[in-house]
Scaffold this motif. Structure first.
Motif, PDB file in Angstrom:
ATOM      1  N   LEU A  70       0.645 -21.715  -3.248  1.00  0.00           N
ATOM      2  CA  LEU A  70       0.059 -20.653  -2.426  1.00  0.00           C
ATOM      3  C   LEU A  70       0.820 -19.352  -2.623  1.00  0.00           C
ATOM      4  O   LEU A  70       2.062 -19.348  -2.681  1.00  0.00           O
ATOM      5  CB  LEU A  70       0.119 -21.020  -0.943  1.00  0.00           C
ATOM      6  N   GLN A  72       0.941 -15.586  -0.758  1.00  0.00           N
ATOM      7  CA  GLN A  72       0.525 -14.721   0.354  1.00  0.00           C
ATOM      8  C   GLN A  72       1.143 -13.346   0.136  1.00  0.00           C
ATOM      9  O   GLN A  72       2.343 -13.238  -0.100  1.00  0.00           O
ATOM     10  CB  GLN A  72       1.013 -15.299   1.677  1.00  0.00           C
ATOM     11  N   GLN A  74       1.673  -9.639   1.947  1.00  0.00           N
ATOM     12  CA  GLN A  74       1.604  -8.902   3.209  1.00  0.00           C
ATOM     13  C   GLN A  74       2.024  -7.458   2.985  1.00  0.00           C
ATOM     14  O   GLN A  74       2.919  -7.179   2.179  1.00  0.00           O
ATOM     15  CB  GLN A  74       2.523  -9.534   4.249  1.00  0.00           C
ATOM     16  N   THR A  80      -1.502  -9.714   6.388  1.00  0.00           N
ATOM     17  CA  THR A  80      -1.805 -10.409   5.145  1.00  0.00           C
ATOM     18  C   THR A  80      -2.993  -9.732   4.464  1.00  0.00           C
ATOM     19  O   THR A  80      -4.076  -9.650   5.038  1.00  0.00           O
ATOM     20  CB  THR A  80      -2.110 -11.896   5.409  1.00  0.00           C
ATOM     21  N   SER A  82      -3.707 -10.529   1.094  1.00  0.00           N
ATOM     22  CA  SER A  82      -4.208 -11.489   0.109  1.00  0.00           C
ATOM     23  C   SER A  82      -3.587 -12.853   0.378  1.00  0.00           C
ATOM     24  O   SER A  82      -2.395 -12.954   0.662  1.00  0.00           O
ATOM     25  CB  SER A  82      -3.854 -11.029  -1.308  1.00  0.00           C
ATOM     26  N   LEU A  83      -4.419 -13.888   0.306  1.00  0.00           N
ATOM     27  CA  LEU A  83      -3.952 -15.268   0.406  1.00  0.00           C
ATOM     28  C   LEU A  83      -4.775 -16.088  -0.567  1.00  0.00           C
ATOM     29  O   LEU A  83      -5.999 -16.129  -0.472  1.00  0.00           O
ATOM     30  CB  LEU A  83      -4.111 -15.811   1.823  1.00  0.00           C
ATOM     31  N   TRP A  85      -4.666 -19.728  -3.462  1.00  0.00           N
ATOM     32  CA  TRP A  85      -3.944 -20.941  -3.824  1.00  0.00           C
ATOM     33  C   TRP A  85      -4.707 -21.692  -4.894  1.00  0.00           C
ATOM     34  O   TRP A  85      -5.909 -21.476  -5.105  1.00  0.00           O
ATOM     35  CB  TRP A  85      -3.728 -21.837  -2.614  1.00  0.00           C
ATOM     36  N   TRP A 102      -3.424 -10.594  -7.913  1.00  0.00           N
ATOM     37  CA  TRP A 102      -3.630  -9.658  -6.797  1.00  0.00           C
ATOM     38  C   TRP A 102      -3.686  -8.266  -7.398  1.00  0.00           C
ATOM     39  O   TRP A 102      -2.867  -7.917  -8.253  1.00  0.00           O
ATOM     40  CB  TRP A 102      -2.479  -9.778  -5.794  1.00  0.00           C
TER      41      TRP A 102
END
Length: 142
Positions: A70, A72, A74, A80, A82-83, A85, A102
């Motif tokens: 994953l 993440q 911030q 947050t 973008s998240l 996985w 990203w």
């Protein structure tokens, strides 16, 4: 070893992570022919440039290991932005280099957190989390 490389308009950050062991944090960088050193534990990226956050994963156990990788991101307010996985399984001794992308759309200070868990539904950590600071700028000073 952590490193950052450019592939067409893509910046790639590589991180070394070994299941159930510590993370190696030696770093260096190069972005589009422009040498970048990790300064104050912070990478520099450009707005609208895709960033690939990748980790070298090795299963040092004597059994297959399912995992979720994953990432993440911030912003400086702790929101947050973008998240993402991927999931998979590593056989004993198997190596893998997963990555998540990203593309920052605004300048600012960001934090990328990388987690390797048993699964998305089971957040049992398989390695210590890694945190990377990323400073996103409009243009790079030469």
């Amino acid at each position: 070893m952590n490193r950052i490389l450019l592939m067409k308009n893509t910046v790639t950050i590589f991180l070394v992570s070994i299941f159930l062991l510590s993370i190696n944090n030696n770093v260096y960088g190069a972005i589009g022919g422009y040498s970048v050193n990790l300064a104050n534990n912070e990478w520099e990226a450009l707005v609208d440039t895709q960033v690939q956050i990748a980790a070298d994963l090795t299963n040092n156990q004597n059994r297959a290991q399912p995992f979720a990788y994953l990432v993440q991101i911030q912003n400086e307010d702790g929101v947050t932005v973008s998240l993402s996985w991927i999931t998979g399984s590593l056989e004993p001794g198997q190596f893998m280099n997963p990555s998540q992308s990203w593309t920052p759309t605004n300048p600012g200070k960001y934090t990328a957190q990388i987690f390797v868990w048993e699964s998305v539904d089971n957040p049992d950590a398989l390695s210590v989390p890694l945190t990377i600071k990323i400073n996103v700028v409009e243009t790079r000073n030469t």
